[in-house]
Design a protein around this motif. Sequence first.
Motif, PDB file in Angstrom:
ATOM      1  N   THR A  50       0.727  -1.145   0.023  1.00 58.83           N
ATOM      2  CA  THR A  50       0.180  -0.032   0.079  1.00 58.83           C
ATOM      3  C   THR A  50       1.026   1.350   0.056  1.00 58.83           C
ATOM      4  OG1 THR A  50      -0.333   0.288   2.390  1.00 58.83           O
ATOM      5  CG2 THR A  50      -1.664  -1.268   1.368  1.00 58.83           C
ATOM      6  N   VAL A  66       1.496   2.959   2.468  1.00 58.80           N
ATOM      7  CA  VAL A  66       2.481   2.960   3.641  1.00 58.80           C
ATOM      8  C   VAL A  66       3.895   2.440   3.190  1.00 58.80           C
ATOM      9  CG1 VAL A  66       2.909   1.907   5.864  1.00 58.80           C
ATOM     10  CG2 VAL A  66       0.572   2.603   5.245  1.00 58.80           C
ATOM     11  N   THR A 123       1.103   5.181   9.017  1.00 57.68           N
ATOM     12  CA  THR A 123       0.633   3.707   9.488  1.00 57.68           C
ATOM     13  C   THR A 123      -0.236   3.332   8.686  1.00 57.68           C
ATOM     14  OG1 THR A 123      -0.648   4.568  11.235  1.00 57.68           O
ATOM     15  CG2 THR A 123       1.738   4.151  11.972  1.00 57.68           C
ATOM     16  N   THR A 124      -1.053   3.950   8.108  1.00 60.13           N
ATOM     17  CA  THR A 124      -2.285   3.503   7.401  1.00 60.13           C
ATOM     18  C   THR A 124      -2.412   4.335   6.062  1.00 60.13           C
ATOM     19  OG1 THR A 124      -4.039   4.775   8.267  1.00 60.13           O
ATOM     20  CG2 THR A 124      -3.582   2.567   9.516  1.00 60.13           C
TER      21      THR A 124
END
Length: 297
Positions: free
Chosen positions: A143, A145, A261-262
């Motif tokens: 992703t 991230v 983190t997301t």
Amino acid sequence: MSPRTPPLIEVEGRRLALSNLDKVLYPGPGFTKGEMLHHYATTADPLLAHLRDRPVSFLRFPDGVEGQRFFAKNLPPGTPDWVRTAEVPHTEGVQRQVVVQDLATLMWAANLVTEFHTPQWRDGSPGQADRLVLDLDPGPPATVVDCCEVALWLRERLAADGLDAYVKSSGAKGLHLLAALRPTPSGEVTAYAKRLAVAAERALPQQVTHRMTRSLRPGKVFVDFSQNAAAKTTATPYTLRAQPTPTVSAPLTWNEIESCTTPTDVTVEAPDLPSRLERYGDLLAPLLDEKSAGTLP
């Protein structure tokens, strides 16, 4: 019953007909064309600074993000004669493209329901890049991230070469890293960007690939260096994107990248922009300052 006449507004002395303002372009959140035009009007100052003197390519989605999309570099039908255009070399010959220089042109173009994409060079100097771009594209299950981790490595590598890196969301799945350059042939910039991508793959072999081959990309971040080619374009800062929600290719702070983190930590949607601009100003403004421009090693 005759169709409703589009409202006419005057922008910088130009009369514009803005149509279908209530049409829902993003069905999920119910984001309308009127809201799209509002986004472009309220972000006009920084957006126009990054559009200035760059021939524009349009990704159009007139029936909304769930409808047909088409990418066009040629002049849209009915382009007003007051819109500035530029001659741009293409493989099939010279072609005229729009150059968005002012608010009236911006609102006329936005009324066509568009994303804005621009090259790394300016009108009058085709193939002489004044910025470098690296497109970090995650292959699921990776992703954005993972893109943030790779971006931090690339920032350090660029700094070691004397180049200051700036970052924005792509508005889709990944990130764009940018650096200001003194005018440099696009081929040289592409070759340097490829060396960076290869170096990132060697340093982070479990996380990065520099090759476009689809079978190599799952779970890795593809560092796409090819958008530095003279014929390629990249989503312009502050453009809306044709995604399920009205995401924006928005400048980010390096603190946001370091603490990510997301995916939502670095996702910016149109309603978020006014407060971000009030807080940060244009985080990419140094790209427009010739004093910030570097040279390739």
